[in-house]
Design an enzyme around this catalytic site. Structure first.
Site, PDB file in Angstrom:
ATOM      1  N   CYS A   1       0.766  -0.992  -0.012  1.00 43.63           N
ATOM      2  CA  CYS A   1       0.171  -0.110  -0.007  1.00 43.63           C
ATOM      3  C   CYS A   1       0.947   1.250  -0.096  1.00 43.63           C
ATOM      4  CB  CYS A   1      -1.182  -0.096   1.138  1.00 43.63           C
ATOM      5  SG  CYS A   1      -2.337   0.875   0.709  1.00 43.63           S
TER       6      CYS A   1
ATOM      7  N   HIS B   1      -3.507  -4.929   1.786  1.00 41.11           N
ATOM      8  CA  HIS B   1      -2.674  -5.010   3.409  1.00 41.11           C
ATOM      9  C   HIS B   1      -2.557  -6.454   3.379  1.00 41.11           C
ATOM     10  CE1 HIS B   1      -2.358  -1.037   4.979  1.00 41.11           C
ATOM     11  NE2 HIS B   1      -3.240  -0.665   3.793  1.00 41.11           N
TER      12      HIS B   1
ATOM     13  N   GLU C   1      -1.095  -8.045   5.503  1.00 43.50           N
ATOM     14  CA  GLU C   1      -0.681  -8.381   6.906  1.00 43.50           C
ATOM     15  C   GLU C   1      -2.188  -8.269   7.841  1.00 43.50           C
ATOM     16  OE1 GLU C   1      -0.645  -5.544   5.399  1.00 43.50           O
ATOM     17  OE2 GLU C   1      -0.992  -3.821   6.854  1.00 43.50           O
TER      18      GLU C   1
END
Ligand code: GLN
Length: 220
Positions: free
Chosen positions: A88, A186, A188
């Protein structure tokens, strides 16, 4: 550093800790067998096998990179052949250029990052990676991956050296140029380890057939 730490056999992967999802990336890296370390100074890069540039706000992270004089060290780290993953805002910083409120970028991957191009009204959504295009075999490894977009950039105007690893609604969302990997979402957030596994596989190529057999022709 203690003796026990010295003997830790896991590959050391840094997470740039100026701003953003540092903790979540550290957990995801641990989940794929890496030893995460925070990076805030040039000397923190010493001996690292790879690096994550997290999402957040690229304007803020860029200011931090200037203040900490990290632009040149990060470029040198990648140019020395170390694996780097930018997610990002991190992908924006890796790009050749950023548009829609430009920021100074590292120029490590040949694409233009169009900031906030997924819309500012709907700030956040998730979507599943497309089935691979026939000519993009590697994209099969990421099919069905849930991708969380938070004021995400579009990865646009890709140079010939940039390989598309995953798309959502036809648009590239995960790409690589050599060992530099850019991801507009994202990885994560959520529990799909594939993007961090890809980074680790770059750090330790021998783990790739184990963690992502679909990505290796003839393996698995
Ligand atoms: N919109 C942010 C930027 O342009 C990126 C958002 C994110 O990293 N989630 O920097």
């Amino acid at each position: 550093m203690s003796g026990a730490m010295e003997r830790d056999p896991r590959p050391r992967v840094g997470v740039l800790a100026i701003q953003g999802d540092v903790e979540a990336h550290a957990r995801a890296l641990e989940g794929v067998g890496a030893r995460p370390e925070t990076v805030l100074r040039e000397k923190d890069l010493d001996g690292l096998a790879g690096l994550v540039l997290p999402g957040g706000e690229s304007t803020t992270i860029a200011m931090g990179l200037e203040r900490l004089r990290l632009y040149e060290p990060l470029r040198a780290f990648a140019e020395a052949g170390n694996a780097v993953l930018g997610t990002c805002a991190g992908a924006i910083l890796l790009a050749r250029s950023a548009s829609n409120h430009p920021v100074r970028t590292l120029g490590l991957i040949d694409l233009e990052a169009r900031r906030n191009a997924y819309g500012t009204q709907v700030d956040s959504f998730s979507a599943f990676a497309d089935p691979p295009e026939p000519e993009e075999a590697a994209a099969g490894a990421f099919e069905g991956m849930r991708c969380v977009f938070i004021r995400a950039p579009r990865l646009a105007d890709l140079g010939a050296a940039v390989e598309v690893l995953a798309r959502v609604d036809g648009a590239p969302v995960l790409v690589r140029q050599g060992r530099v990997i850019a991801c507009s979402f994202h990885p994560e957030l959520g529990d799909d380890p594939r993007v961090h596994a890809l980074l680790l596989a770059e750090v330790l190529p021998e783990v790739l057939p184990k963690v992502l057999p679909e990505a290796v022709p003839g393996a698995g």
